[in-house]
Design a protein around this motif. Sequence first.
Motif, PDB file in Angstrom:
ATOM      1  N   ALA A   1      -8.112  -3.133   1.407  1.00  0.00           N
ATOM      2  CA  ALA A   1      -8.906  -2.969   2.623  1.00  0.00           C
ATOM      3  C   ALA A   1      -8.934  -1.498   3.024  1.00  0.00           C
ATOM      4  O   ALA A   1      -7.938  -0.786   2.876  1.00  0.00           O
ATOM      5  N   ASN A   2     -10.097  -1.050   3.515  1.00  0.00           N
ATOM      6  CA  ASN A   2     -10.278   0.348   3.923  1.00  0.00           C
ATOM      7  C   ASN A   2     -10.002   1.328   2.785  1.00  0.00           C
ATOM      8  O   ASN A   2      -9.605   2.463   3.003  1.00  0.00           O
ATOM      9  N   ARG A   3     -10.220   0.830   1.549  1.00  0.00           N
ATOM     10  CA  ARG A   3     -10.060   1.650   0.334  1.00  0.00           C
ATOM     11  C   ARG A   3      -8.636   2.178   0.147  1.00  0.00           C
ATOM     12  O   ARG A   3      -8.415   3.155  -0.561  1.00  0.00           O
ATOM     13  N   GLU A   4      -7.679   1.555   0.796  1.00  0.00           N
ATOM     14  CA  GLU A   4      -6.297   1.983   0.617  1.00  0.00           C
ATOM     15  C   GLU A   4      -5.766   1.461  -0.711  1.00  0.00           C
ATOM     16  O   GLU A   4      -6.069   0.339  -1.114  1.00  0.00           O
ATOM     17  N   LYS A   5      -4.977   2.273  -1.370  1.00  0.00           N
ATOM     18  CA  LYS A   5      -4.443   1.948  -2.689  1.00  0.00           C
ATOM     19  C   LYS A   5      -3.323   0.910  -2.552  1.00  0.00           C
ATOM     20  O   LYS A   5      -2.335   1.144  -1.849  1.00  0.00           O
ATOM     21  N   ILE A   6      -3.485  -0.232  -3.238  1.00  0.00           N
ATOM     22  CA  ILE A   6      -2.484  -1.295  -3.216  1.00  0.00           C
ATOM     23  C   ILE A   6      -1.765  -1.320  -4.565  1.00  0.00           C
ATOM     24  O   ILE A   6      -2.410  -1.415  -5.617  1.00  0.00           O
TER      25      ILE A   6
ATOM     26  N   SER B   1       0.835  -1.194   0.000  1.00  0.00           N
ATOM     27  CA  SER B   1       0.000   0.000   0.000  1.00  0.00           C
ATOM     28  C   SER B   1       0.875   1.252   0.000  1.00  0.00           C
ATOM     29  O   SER B   1       2.089   1.187   0.228  1.00  0.00           O
ATOM     30  N   ILE B   2       0.244   2.398  -0.239  1.00  0.00           N
ATOM     31  CA  ILE B   2       0.971   3.672  -0.225  1.00  0.00           C
ATOM     32  C   ILE B   2       1.614   3.903   1.139  1.00  0.00           C
ATOM     33  O   ILE B   2       2.778   4.294   1.235  1.00  0.00           O
ATOM     34  N   SER B   3       0.857   3.643   2.202  1.00  0.00           N
ATOM     35  CA  SER B   3       1.404   3.861   3.549  1.00  0.00           C
ATOM     36  C   SER B   3       2.549   2.894   3.847  1.00  0.00           C
ATOM     37  O   SER B   3       3.539   3.263   4.494  1.00  0.00           O
TER      38      SER B   3
END
Length: 309
Positions: free
Chosen positions: A76-81, A42-44
């Motif tokens: 998950a939680n609309r996070e960009k993968i 993910s971005i994070s």
Amino acid sequence: MSEPHRQDTQRYPASRILDVAKALSGDVRVRILEALGRQPMSISQLAEALGVAQPTISINVQILEQAELIVSAPGANREKICSVTCRSILLELPTQPGEGLHHVEEIHMPIGMYSICSVSPPCGMVGRDAGLIGSQDDPRAFYMPERTEAALLWFAEAGYVEYYFANPLPPSVELEELCIRAEVCSEAPGFREDWPSDITVSVNGLPVGTWTSPGDFGERQGKLTPEKWKGGTQYGQLTEWRVTREGSFVNGVSAEPTAIAGLGLAFNKPIRIRFEVREDAANQRGLNLFGSGFGDYPQNIVLSFTRRS
């Protein structure tokens, strides 16, 4: 986190070389590819793994996506993968002039980057934060260095702003058409929906069409216009001037006999694009010219070149 299917080798035609070269030219982007070589992230997660701020990661991921070196999907939680698209790339080198270019090349010009102008009050410019550049109704503001940050400029009655564009096509490449797109409208005190103004665009001194703006639009907030802007004018209309081998067109309607062959285009000379309300115009009611942070459209002035197939 499962790894999506990816190709062993991604093949790029010669026209995509510049995109790929740009994507691979940044240290952060190469490090993103290294991190994704093991697994999707993910971005994070990328920000934490690389020790780089999330906004910086997002910008560089976007560049890699445009080059089709990575793809993204909501997790998950609309996070960009993010994940890589291939394990290796194959670049086809160009074999003839122009083959390494896109079929359509675009140059985006900030509205404050004009080379010469002729304006008289009332006139003015504001930046993306809606703050005035210089003093309102003072033509000297149009010569201040801060003008390059303008997101909206205007003048009343007759006048012009002229921009110098580079020609990206090599001498041996034939041009099929030239297209100018900009968001513009008339200029009235405050705003007036019924306030026609004849806005003419010329290329290298030759007129390519006049669009009559029906008014100065301010009855609603511009989609991109800052809330703090209370200047009356809110948005314009996205207008297109196109020069072909047969002549010139405004929003698809035949306008002038000026054709590509008559423009005097040369690889080593700038292309002069002028937005003008002429002294002899029937409707001399000025113009507003919008940049990417004002009005309804997220763009500056766009000059596109379509090369002949």
